[in-house]
Design a protein around this motif. Structure first.
Motif, PDB file in Angstrom:
ATOM      1  N   LYS A   1     -28.531 -44.396  22.470  1.00 40.51           N
ATOM      2  CA  LYS A   1     -29.674 -44.870  21.687  1.00 40.51           C
ATOM      3  C   LYS A   1     -29.282 -45.665  20.438  1.00 40.51           C
ATOM      4  O   LYS A   1     -30.132 -46.310  19.833  1.00 40.51           O
ATOM      5  CB  LYS A   1     -30.543 -43.677  21.256  1.00 40.51           C
ATOM      6  CG  LYS A   1     -31.150 -42.911  22.415  1.00 40.51           C
ATOM      7  CD  LYS A   1     -31.987 -41.753  21.913  1.00 40.51           C
ATOM      8  CE  LYS A   1     -32.607 -40.981  23.078  1.00 40.51           C
ATOM      9  NZ  LYS A   1     -33.392 -39.821  22.613  1.00 40.51           N
ATOM     10  N   LEU A   2     -28.025 -45.604  20.045  1.00 39.42           N
ATOM     11  CA  LEU A   2     -27.615 -46.213  18.774  1.00 39.42           C
ATOM     12  C   LEU A   2     -26.532 -47.270  18.984  1.00 39.42           C
ATOM     13  O   LEU A   2     -25.725 -47.180  19.902  1.00 39.42           O
ATOM     14  CB  LEU A   2     -27.091 -45.141  17.809  1.00 39.42           C
ATOM     15  CG  LEU A   2     -28.072 -44.046  17.374  1.00 39.42           C
ATOM     16  CD1 LEU A   2     -27.368 -43.047  16.492  1.00 39.42           C
ATOM     17  CD2 LEU A   2     -29.265 -44.655  16.651  1.00 39.42           C
ATOM     18  N   LEU A   3     -26.532 -48.255  18.088  1.00 38.35           N
ATOM     19  CA  LEU A   3     -25.496 -49.285  18.046  1.00 38.35           C
ATOM     20  C   LEU A   3     -24.804 -49.228  16.691  1.00 38.35           C
ATOM     21  O   LEU A   3     -25.424 -48.902  15.674  1.00 38.35           O
ATOM     22  CB  LEU A   3     -26.097 -50.677  18.238  1.00 38.35           C
ATOM     23  CG  LEU A   3     -26.800 -50.984  19.555  1.00 38.35           C
ATOM     24  CD1 LEU A   3     -27.422 -52.380  19.497  1.00 38.35           C
ATOM     25  CD2 LEU A   3     -25.815 -50.894  20.713  1.00 38.35           C
ATOM     26  N   LEU A   4     -23.531 -49.568  16.683  1.00 38.64           N
ATOM     27  CA  LEU A   4     -22.759 -49.615  15.445  1.00 38.64           C
ATOM     28  C   LEU A   4     -22.233 -51.034  15.249  1.00 38.64           C
ATOM     29  O   LEU A   4     -21.563 -51.590  16.124  1.00 38.64           O
ATOM     30  CB  LEU A   4     -21.585 -48.633  15.488  1.00 38.64           C
ATOM     31  CG  LEU A   4     -20.613 -48.703  14.300  1.00 38.64           C
ATOM     32  CD1 LEU A   4     -21.322 -48.346  13.000  1.00 38.64           C
ATOM     33  CD2 LEU A   4     -19.413 -47.782  14.517  1.00 38.64           C
ATOM     34  N   ALA A   5     -22.527 -51.624  14.083  1.00 31.33           N
ATOM     35  CA  ALA A   5     -22.012 -52.948  13.724  1.00 31.33           C
ATOM     36  C   ALA A   5     -21.060 -52.800  12.544  1.00 31.33           C
ATOM     37  O   ALA A   5     -21.427 -52.220  11.522  1.00 31.33           O
ATOM     38  CB  ALA A   5     -23.158 -53.885  13.365  1.00 31.33           C
ATOM     39  N   LEU A   6     -19.845 -53.298  12.709  1.00 30.45           N
ATOM     40  CA  LEU A   6     -18.849 -53.301  11.633  1.00 30.45           C
ATOM     41  C   LEU A   6     -18.598 -54.744  11.228  1.00 30.45           C
ATOM     42  O   LEU A   6     -18.241 -55.577  12.066  1.00 30.45           O
ATOM     43  CB  LEU A   6     -17.544 -52.641  12.091  1.00 30.45           C
ATOM     44  CG  LEU A   6     -17.628 -51.154  12.457  1.00 30.45           C
ATOM     45  CD1 LEU A   6     -16.280 -50.668  12.978  1.00 30.45           C
ATOM     46  CD2 LEU A   6     -18.058 -50.336  11.249  1.00 30.45           C
ATOM     47  N   VAL A   7     -18.782 -55.029   9.948  1.00 26.72           N
ATOM     48  CA  VAL A   7     -18.633 -56.386   9.436  1.00 26.72           C
ATOM     49  C   VAL A   7     -17.566 -56.370   8.343  1.00 26.72           C
ATOM     50  O   VAL A   7     -17.719 -55.675   7.343  1.00 26.72           O
ATOM     51  CB  VAL A   7     -19.962 -56.935   8.874  1.00 26.72           C
ATOM     52  CG1 VAL A   7     -19.778 -58.363   8.380  1.00 26.72           C
ATOM     53  CG2 VAL A   7     -21.053 -56.861   9.932  1.00 26.72           C
TER      54      VAL A   7
END
Length: 393
Positions: free
Chosen positions: A134-140
């Motif tokens: 259900k979740l997404l992780l974005a690393l910038v």
């Protein structure tokens, strides 16, 4: 009749009590319902993720299946990546939508404005991956600094290549001229002198490139030692003494004796020596170049003053750039490479100081090297009232 009346009253009382009890229970149930917290969002951050995100160097953003931001690190807001619990960068939104559709981890390089009120650009690396169903992780990660360092390095290599071409090409042409004029001794001598000048300029250029490259890896902060400013001034003046005598320029030094800084004496001699050498090269004959030392609060100020041609105000902001020359024709005539002042600036910065300039065309220039004072010894003079102008032997 009396019995019936009593019975009816008792029944009425029972009914009233029941109604009151029901009303009370309903009120309490309503009150409990109002105090009961709303159910948590289904897209809860898994246990332990908060702790991991808090120590990441990258800006972290957790999104739910609707691409609403569930959690984001403070830097994500500071960089303008998230606004009002939504991603604010269209390219990043598109990337997360693609990952949500097929579950594949993706990475992209982005250029985004630092804020709405500036034209500065951030160069970032964005990586998006599914965290669970259900979740997404974005690393910038901000890569602006290393991108700019790479650009400076490429420019430096290009400039070095260009600068090396000039003396090398001149030497090649002069060698051909010598060969063609082998039966003319005067021409051979004239060309040979020019070859010596170009060779000296090439040697100096290569040495300054080596010095500048070495400075990138020889940080004096890693192994600082007490340095006597008196020794630095004496060594810097010695480097230009022969040229000054040849050009009939008087070298003087004065100011507060006994001041010390922490750093690398060889680098400081190079920095001050470059300032003195420039002052000598760009001064007319029968003038003076003065080096003054004084203490101002917790700084040591070393000033090099000449009576030369001065620098236009429009040029002052650029003279510390690599390979920049105020007067290219005169710089080539004096053997200038355009690297001397950039080396001074780098050495000053690596010692926790700075270099500044004051100049008026026709009135000369003053370059001032400011360095943090070493914790002074008892009785060390302040140098605020010490006169400058003692001539060196």
């Amino acid at each position: 009749m009396d019995v019936d009346a009593v019975t009816a009253g008792a029944l009425a009382a029972c009914v009233g009590a029941a109604v009151g009890l029901a009303a009370g229970l309903a009120f309490k149930a309503s009150e409990r319902a109002q105090r009961t917290p709303l159910p948590e969002r289904t897209s809860r951050v898994p246990e332990g993720v908060d702790e991991v995100l808090s120590v990441l160097r990258s800006s972290a953003i957790v999104l739910d299946s609707a691409l609403d931001v569930v959690k984001a690190s403070p830097s994500a807001y500071a960089f303008g990546l998230v606004r009002h619990d939504r991603l604010a960068v269209p390219e990043l939104v598109e990337l997360t939508e693609r990952v949500r559709r097929d579950g594949q981890i993706r990475e992209v390089q982005l250029e985004i404005p630092r804020s709405r009120d500036t034209t500065q650009t951030l160069y970032v690396s964005a990586r998006v991956a599914p965290l669970n169903s259900k979740l997404l992780l974005a690393l910038v990660e901000d890569r602006t600094h290393e991108i700019r360092v790479d650009e400076v390095r490429r420019d430096f290599v290009a400039n070095v290549s260009h600068e090396l071409k000039t003396p090398v090409g001149a030497l090649s042409l002069l060698a051909e001229a010598v060969e063609d004029a082998k039966d003319d001794p005067e021409a051979v001598q004239r060309f040979a002198e020019r070859m010596q000048r170009e060779g000296s300029r090439l040697t100096r250029l290569v040495q300054e490139i080596i010095d500048l490259s070495r400075l990138q890896y020889d940080d004096p902060v890693q192994s600082p030692k007490p340095v006597e400013i008196d020794d630095v001034v004496e060594a810097a003046l010695d480097r230009s003494r022969v040229e000054a005598e040849k050009r009939k320029i008087r070298l003087t030094a004065g100011g507060a004796p006994g001041l010390r800084v922490l750093g690398n004496i060889e680098q400081l001699v190079i920095a001050l020596g470059n300032l003195v050498e420039n002052a000598v090269n760009y001064s007319p004959p029968n003038t003076r170049v003065a080096v003054g030392v004084r203490r101002r609060d917790d700084l040591v100020e070393i000033s090099v003053t000449d009576q030369g041609f001065g620098i236009a105000e429009t040029e002052l902001d650029r003279i510390f750039e690599r390979f920049y020359r105020v007067d290219p024709a005169r710089s080539r005539a004096t053997g200038g490479t355009g690297l001397g002042l950039s080396i001074v600036k780098h050495i000053a910065a690596s010692h926790g100081g700075e270099v500044g300039v004051w100049s008026v065309q026709g009135a000369g220039s003053t370059f001032t090297l400011r360095l943090p004072l070493h914790p002074h010894r008892a009785g060390q003079p302040s140098g605020l009232d010490t006169p400058v102008g003692k001539e060196t032997p």
